[in-house]
Design an enzyme around this catalytic site. Structure first.
Site, short mmCIF file in Angstrom:
data_model
loop_
_atom_site.label_atom_id
_atom_site.label_comp_id
_atom_site.label_asym_id
_atom_site.label_seq_id
_atom_site.Cartn_x
_atom_site.Cartn_y
_atom_site.Cartn_z
N ASP A 286 0.82 -1.20 0.00
CA ASP A 286 0.00 0.00 0.00
C ASP A 286 0.87 1.26 0.00
OD1 ASP A 286 -2.65 1.28 0.43
OD2 ASP A 286 -1.64 2.01 2.23
N GLU A 328 1.34 -0.96 -5.47
CA GLU A 328 0.21 -0.02 -5.61
C GLU A 328 0.79 1.37 -5.79
OE1 GLU A 328 -3.08 2.77 -4.06
OE2 GLU A 328 -1.44 2.17 -2.77
C1 GLC Z 1 -3.85 3.37 -0.64
C2 GLC Z 1 -5.24 2.84 -0.49
C3 GLC Z 1 -6.16 3.96 -0.13
C4 GLC Z 1 -5.67 4.60 1.13
C5 GLC Z 1 -4.21 5.00 1.03
C6 GLC Z 1 -3.62 5.28 2.37
O1 GLC Z 1 -3.74 4.22 -1.71
O2 GLC Z 1 -5.65 2.20 -1.66
O3 GLC Z 1 -7.47 3.51 0.01
O4 GLC Z 1 -6.44 5.73 1.40
O5 GLC Z 1 -3.41 4.01 0.49
O6 GLC Z 1 -3.38 4.06 3.04
C1 GLC Z 2 -3.26 9.04 -4.32
C2 GLC Z 2 -2.16 8.12 -4.02
C3 GLC Z 2 -2.65 6.70 -3.99
C4 GLC Z 2 -3.90 6.58 -3.15
C5 GLC Z 2 -4.92 7.56 -3.48
C6 GLC Z 2 -6.04 7.51 -2.50
O1 GLC Z 2 -3.66 8.87 -5.63
O2 GLC Z 2 -1.12 8.23 -4.97
O3 GLC Z 2 -1.66 5.90 -3.49
O4 GLC Z 2 -4.50 5.35 -3.37
O5 GLC Z 2 -4.36 8.82 -3.46
O6 GLC Z 2 -7.03 8.37 -2.89
#
Ligand code: GLC
Ligand code: GLC
Length: 645
Positions: A286, A328
């Site tokens: 994540d 991710e």
């Molecule tokens: C990732 C998750 C998102 C979350 C963020 C912080 O991007 O997909 O849902 O808000 O990380 O953990």
């Molecule tokens: C941004 C971050 C991503 C996260 C997202 C959550 O795009 O790059 O990691 O999932 O915010 O809204």
């Protein structure tokens, strides 16, 4: 420094004091072999990150013991899986692979309920199940579980650790690989480390980025993005207990971990091995782009972030090699690619394909999609994309402005258009999305909504207009046909297979109403599943259409390990690619992104030469190849150069 020599000498010293008590003789052999193999790499990586510290050796020793402990706690079944995966490292490229991502509570109430739903997953063809974070987290807003208070404790609303263990076993028996989140950029502010930091313990304050005043944060801030500007400006939050500013990239209750501290790397490795030993086969890294901060940069995608992930990867290779990483990284396409490597992340979300599928549905112009995929789709043959159209997060328009610029498209303006289009503010739009994270300073935003609503089904049903409904269904099937066939693991977002529409009930919930992503986090009820079986409803047309495509994918090896070549169709509404399998079978996929009929010359898309082609979807035989292919509105062809099975 002769790194090879030093690495060998260091390992010998560490082995001297290593406690392998928990392992049988043969197990010790396996562990030491893996250590011998991986240690030079791990050592070189950690020297680069932490080598300047006087206590480097102490942390390396501690880490190696953590790996030994993690290894010895693996069950026999897991150890057998380690061997099997080492012998078949490309398992995730198989045509049988089909992913689903879901929230335990929304999909099935709790972990036991989820176990009851395994037959549904099997019937759908799922072989990979990503469960959104199910760990203990703060009550109320926990960012959908992405604020973890205890990696080793299941959130009591979902069940207990025993339930998770049972589920993990049941999934394995059903041939479904469990995928868990590794939320390692931050913990919640209720994690014991954060609590100790709040109480003033220096050891744990060093686990986070904490500052007495705003001077240094302000300096960093000059170059940082804001991820959730709708709830809080900037990247730092004031903490009253400790009287300090804390680095919080996401919400103020998500405290970024400080990886300049080797104690953090070791502690998180220990948590990672705990998760591995739950029996998962992939960990979703994540927010991995944010784990290293460097003054004067945007603190994303830093070189040391890569080094850290490679070091974690190496730790897994030693202690639990059955587990792979999924990246991710929702960042610039060139940066996304840098995380993908056998020695870093074997799997990666494909945010570029996702965003450009939506872009192309809006513009009906495949140029940007074709150009971008020609530039960025190819990755190491050891790795695989995880292709998706929707997920629990917003859609960010992550295409490369330089590629858009070649066609005279201005990236900033085009993103504005896409936001308008998908929030239904653009006249003629079929979409019912919701704006997310609107930045009051620059008007930027991202888009939320369920697949069916964004693709036009909500509007079609509201207007009771058959044509709009037909088009929406065709779009839903087309975008799924792409993720099922373009190469990689297709990942269905739970509920999309049932064409579920936006759920606006989050607006009534105080812990959710500020976060529009909840509009697409939708409960999947038994009634929804039953409704999808009622012949000829829109839901049924989606579900059965999807079933047919999934069945075809699983029956033909060309959907598995095969090379992908993106084709210039020279027809703005058509997107096409070929897949070439080792056994010589070839698939030509052609997609019509418009609601008008389209024609394309057979030669252009690579038909011809007297080969017999069958469209797997319409079962029409295209032989000898006609001069032109004709595609109905939103039609997809899957032309295979072999006899259909
Ligand atoms: C990732 C998750 C998102 C979350 C963020 C912080 O991007 O997909 O849902 O808000 O990380 O953990
Ligand atoms: C941004 C971050 C991503 C996260 C997202 C959550 O795009 O790059 O990691 O999932 O915010 O809204």
């Amino acid at each position: 420094m002769d790194i090879k020599f030093e690495s060998k000498r260091t390992l010998t010293r560490i082995l001297d004091g290593l406690d392998l008590g928990g392992m049988s003789q043969p197990e010790q052999g396996v562990f030491i072999n893996r250590l011998n193999e991986q240690f030079p790499r791990l050592f070189a990586l950690l020297i680069e990150i932490y080598g300047q510290r006087y206590d480097f050796f102490y942390y390396l020793q501690q880490l190696t013991q953590t790996l030994a402990n993690g290894f010895s706690k693996r069950s026999n079944v897991q150890k057998a899986k380690d061997q099997a995966r080492l012998a078949d490292p490309h398992w995730y490229q198989d045509e049988n692979m089909l992913g689903m991502a879901c929230y335990v509570d929304l999909f099935a109430g709790d972990l036991n309920g989820l176990q009851q739903r395994i037959p549904y997953l099997v019937e759908t063809g799922i072989t990979y199940l990503h469960l959104m974070p199910l760990y203990d987290s703060p009550k109320g807003d926990s960012d959908g579980g992405y604020a973890v208070s205890d990696y080793r404790k299941v959130n009591c609303e979902l069940g207990n650790n025993q339930d998770l263990e049972n589920l993990s076993k049941a999934l394995a028996e059903a041939g479904i690989s469990l995928v868990l989140d590794f939320v390692f950029n931050h913990t919640s502010d209720e994690h014991p480390w954060a609590l100790a930091a709040k109480a003033g313990e220096l050891k744990y304050q060093e686990f986070y980025y904490m500052f007495d005043d705003k001077r240094v944060p302000d300096e960093y801030e000059q170059h940082l993005r804001e991820i959730f500007p709708q709830v809080r400006r900037g990247n730092f939050s004031w903490n009253n207990d400790s009287n300090k500013w804390v680095w919080t990239t996401f919400n103020n209750f998500q405290w970024d971990l400080n990886y300049t501290n080797p104690a953090v790397f070791n502690a998180i490795t220990d948590e990672m091995l705990y998760l591995a030993n739950l029996g998962c086969e992939a960990l979703r890294l994540d927010a991995l782009a944010f784990i290293w901060k460097e003054m004067g940069t945007n603190c994303e995608n830093q070189d040391k972030a890569h080094k850290l992930i490679q070091a974690f990867n190496s730790c897994l290779q030693i202690a639990a090699p059955a587990v792979v990483f999924k990246s991710e990284a929702i960042v610039h396409p060139d940066e996304v690619l840098k995380y993908i490597d056998k020695q870093e992340c074997q799997l990666s979300y494909n945010p570029l394909l996702m965003a450009l599928i939506w872009n192309t549905l809006a513009t009906r112009d495949t140029y940007l999609l074709t150009e971008s995929m020609q530039k960025s789709f190819e990755i190491s043959p050891d790795c695989a994309w995880v292709n998706y159209v929707r997920c629990h997060d917003d859609i960010g328009w992550t295409f490369d402005d330089a590629v858009a610029g070649q066609q005279g498209v201005n990236g900033f303006d085009h993103r504005l258009f896409l936001n308008q289009f998908y929030t239904g503010r653009f006249e003629g739009s079929f979409s019912t999305g919701v704006a997310f994270a609107e930045n009051p300073s620059n008007g930027d935003c991202r888009v939320c909504g369920s697949l069916a609503s964004l693709a036009g089904l909500e509007q079609g049903l509201q207007k009771n207009n058959d044509t709009l409904i037909d088009h929406a269904i065709a779009r839903i099937l087309m975008v799924h046909s792409i993720i099922l066939s373009i190469g990689g693991i297709p990942l269905i977002y739970s509920g999309d297979e049932l064409a579920l529409l936006n759920d606006y009930s989050y607006e009534q919930d105080d812990s959710k109403k500020h976060d529009e992503r909840w509009v697409q986090r939708i409960a999947v009820t038994d009634a929804d599943i039953q409704a999808s079986k009622k012949i000829d409803t829109p839901q049924n047309r989606v579900t059965s259409g999807l079933q047919k495509r999934i069945g075809l994918r699983k029956r033909h090896s060309v959907f598995g390990q095969a090379a992908t070549r993106i084709i210039d169709t020279h027809q703005s509404a058509l997107f096409a690619y070929q897949r070439l399998a080792k056994d010589g079978s070839r698939l030509l996929a052609v997609c019509n992104f418009s609601e008008h009929k389209q024609r394309v010359s057979s030669i252009t898309v690579g038909l011809g030469n007297g080969v017999v082609w069958h469209d797997l979807l319409s079962q029409v035989r295209v032989s000898p190849a006609p001069q032109e292919l004709e595609l109905a509105p939103y039609q997809v062809m899957w032309l295979l150069n072999a006899q259909p099975v």
